[in-house]
Write an enzyme that holds these catalytic residues in place. Structure first.
Site, PDB file in Angstrom:
ATOM      1  N   LYS A 126       0.835  -1.209   0.000  1.00 51.06           N
ATOM      2  CA  LYS A 126       0.000   0.000   0.000  1.00 51.06           C
ATOM      3  C   LYS A 126       0.872   1.263   0.000  1.00 51.06           C
ATOM      4  O   LYS A 126       0.639   2.185  -0.776  1.00 51.06           O
ATOM      5  CB  LYS A 126      -0.969  -0.008   1.207  1.00 51.06           C
ATOM      6  CG  LYS A 126      -1.974  -1.169   1.137  1.00 51.06           C
ATOM      7  CD  LYS A 126      -3.010  -1.126   2.215  1.00 51.06           C
ATOM      8  CE  LYS A 126      -2.573  -1.689   3.539  1.00 51.06           C
ATOM      9  NZ  LYS A 126      -2.306  -3.135   3.560  1.00 51.06           N
ATOM     10  N   THR A 127       1.882   1.288   0.848  1.00 53.17           N
ATOM     11  CA  THR A 127       2.778   2.463   0.889  1.00 53.17           C
ATOM     12  C   THR A 127       3.532   2.593  -0.430  1.00 53.17           C
ATOM     13  O   THR A 127       3.645   3.696  -0.991  1.00 53.17           O
ATOM     14  CB  THR A 127       3.790   2.330   2.051  1.00 53.17           C
ATOM     15  OG1 THR A 127       3.090   1.971   3.234  1.00 53.17           O
ATOM     16  CG2 THR A 127       4.552   3.622   2.268  1.00 53.17           C
ATOM     17  N   ASP A 171      -1.520   6.052   6.743  1.00 52.37           N
ATOM     18  CA  ASP A 171      -1.581   4.621   7.020  1.00 52.37           C
ATOM     19  C   ASP A 171      -2.529   4.373   8.191  1.00 52.37           C
ATOM     20  O   ASP A 171      -2.735   5.262   9.022  1.00 52.37           O
ATOM     21  CB  ASP A 171      -0.159   4.131   7.367  1.00 52.37           C
ATOM     22  CG  ASP A 171      -0.009   2.648   7.104  1.00 52.37           C
ATOM     23  OD1 ASP A 171      -0.959   2.022   6.592  1.00 52.37           O
ATOM     24  OD2 ASP A 171       1.067   2.107   7.411  1.00 52.37           O
ATOM     25  N   THR A 220      -6.033  -1.953   6.938  1.00 54.02           N
ATOM     26  CA  THR A 220      -6.203  -3.410   6.926  1.00 54.02           C
ATOM     27  C   THR A 220      -7.652  -3.751   7.272  1.00 54.02           C
ATOM     28  O   THR A 220      -8.053  -4.901   7.216  1.00 54.02           O
ATOM     29  CB  THR A 220      -5.282  -4.064   7.978  1.00 54.02           C
ATOM     30  OG1 THR A 220      -5.470  -3.367   9.218  1.00 54.02           O
ATOM     31  CG2 THR A 220      -3.826  -3.998   7.574  1.00 54.02           C
ATOM     32  N   ARG A 279       6.533  -8.210   1.429  1.00 55.98           N
ATOM     33  CA  ARG A 279       7.383  -7.787   2.548  1.00 55.98           C
ATOM     34  C   ARG A 279       7.986  -9.008   3.250  1.00 55.98           C
ATOM     35  O   ARG A 279       9.160  -9.017   3.625  1.00 55.98           O
ATOM     36  CB  ARG A 279       6.572  -6.962   3.555  1.00 55.98           C
ATOM     37  CG  ARG A 279       7.443  -6.461   4.700  1.00 55.98           C
ATOM     38  CD  ARG A 279       6.640  -5.786   5.775  1.00 55.98           C
ATOM     39  NE  ARG A 279       6.013  -4.590   5.280  1.00 55.98           N
ATOM     40  CZ  ARG A 279       4.899  -4.056   5.777  1.00 55.98           C
ATOM     41  NH1 ARG A 279       4.298  -4.636   6.782  1.00 55.98           N
ATOM     42  NH2 ARG A 279       4.407  -2.957   5.285  1.00 55.98           N
TER      43      ARG A 279
END
Ligand code: ADE
Length: 400
Positions: A126-127, A171, A220, A279
């Site tokens: 997302k980032t 975020d 999330t 990640r």
């Protein structure tokens, strides 16, 4: 493109520091060298750490500086691994298509992008996607996290400093305090904020204009957003778990950047254990790289990757110690379920939110867990994986 992170280590840490509560600590974004003027981050290169007198223990402030410098170095390394443009981004095909069209259309009209809400489990990009959007639009991306926006002035300060077209990334946006959220409504809709000047009877509200900007919210838990906030996003997009071939490609790309040799089957073995999450894939690759370096083993192949990841307690489908303990607990103590989330949290000693947002999505995705109105159930595949025979009663529970 400048990246300005309000997670900057030079700013006072928010009381609810995102990294303290969130499993996402690896996602913090650092600063490119060209951004040094806008943020007074201590630079790690050359190191701000003075050599210690060997006879003296390091002072508390030196320890803090060291921790900061190590954090900065880590952030810079993470930055190198992120794809910079949409064309470099592997996976999320339909999201890329949607965003590609939105970018082209906005550029054609000479307007900023519409506000975008990205949701999905942690670690899916997302980032990264937000940074890519800013790069594609040729603007800056300011990054913050909802727990850092405790007071109205935190969000006001960010908003009034945005330049035309900038991307503001928030975020964990489902965790915004109510007052902050309400400041965002007119900011998103009309590019203005209402500020109150003075106190008591002489208090007056003034409308302050903002530059047109794009808010990218990440969460999330999309269901935890209030509808007034959710409704103000022009685009709402979900990030999905990555397929094995996509993770393999990501691992090969990262290995190249890290100058680490890995074979195709070595990358696949790591990918299989990466829970559909880039990640995690990159993190596992780094652990296997350590293993190969220390054991002086040459390139990473399938057998070496498997051996290293067994050592790090990551099993062939990517379950770690906590996943296995959770499922084993469900099977042994609750007959496989149904068991309520809070009961499961209390029994395992894990935080309910962490179970729900970090562990469960992947277990649901691979069919090891099911959510029913009566609670969570360990599916037959989970029983089998952990070496148990699923009783017939469990099968009928799932079909009922
Ligand atoms: N590194 C982490 N995520 C990635 C992605 N989706 N594409 C390319 N490299 C990545």
């Amino acid at each position: 493109m400048a990246i300005i992170s309000s997670k900057s280590s030079s700013q006072p840490k928010p009381s609810a520091a995102p990294t303290a509560e969130s499993p996402k600590s690896a996602g913090a974004v650092g600063q490119p060298p060209d951004d040094a003027s806008s943020q007074q981050q201590p630079s790690a290169s050359p190191s701000p750490i003075q050599p210690q007198n060997a006879s003296e223990p390091p002072s508390a402030s030196t320890k803090l500086l060291e921790a900061d410098a190590q954090g900065d170095e880590k952030e810079r390394q993470e930055e190198r691994l992120r794809p910079q443009r949409l064309a470099d981004y592997i996976g999320q095909k339909s999201l890329k298509e949607v965003l590609g069209i939105a970018i082209q259309a906005a550029q054609g009209r000479g307007e900023p992008l519409d506000h975008l809400l990205l949701y999905g489990p942690p670690g899916l990009g997302k980032t990264t996607m937000s940074l890519i959007l800013a790069a594609e639009m040729g603007v800056s991306c300011k990054i913050t996290s909802a727990p850092a926006l405790e007071r109205p002035r935190d969000i006001v300060g960010l908003l009034v400093n945005l330049q035309a077209g900038d991307v503001l990334f928030i975020d964990e946006i489902h965790r915004l305090p109510r007052v902050t959220e309400e400041i965002l409504y007119p900011a998103m809709e009309d590019f203005r904020i209402d500020v109150t000047i003075g106190k008591g009877q002489s208090a007056r509200t003034r409308s302050v204009g903002l530059q047109r900007f794009t808010l990218v919210g990440a969460t999330t838990k999309v269901g935890a957003l209030t509808s007034p906030l959710r409704d103000r996003f022009g685009l709402i997009q979900r990030l999905r778990f990555y397929e094995l071939d996509e993770l393999t490609a990501i691992i090969l790309r990262t290995a190249e950047i890290l100058s680490t040799k890995v074979t195709q089957d070595g990358a696949e073995e790591i990918g299989r254990r990466a829970r559909g999450t880039p990640r995690i894939a990159n993190r596992l690759l780094k652990r296997v790289r350590d293993f190969v370096q220390v054991k002086k083993l040459g390139e990473i192949n399938q057998a070496i990757a498997a051996e290293a990841l067994e050592l790090f307690n990551v099993d062939p489908v990517g379950l770690d110690w906590t996943d296995r303990r959770m499922l084993t607990m469900m099977i042994e103590n609750f007959g496989g379920g149904p068991v309520g989330l809070d009961t499961l949290a209390a029994a395992t000693g894990e935080d309910a939110q962490t179970i729900e947002e970090v562990y469960e999505p992947y277990l649901l995705q691979i069919g090891y867990l099911q959510r029913t109105p009566r609670g969570r159930i360990a599916a037959p595949a989970a029983w089998q994986h952990l070496g148990y025979d699923a009783p017939d009663s469990q099968l009928s529970l799932l079909n009922s």
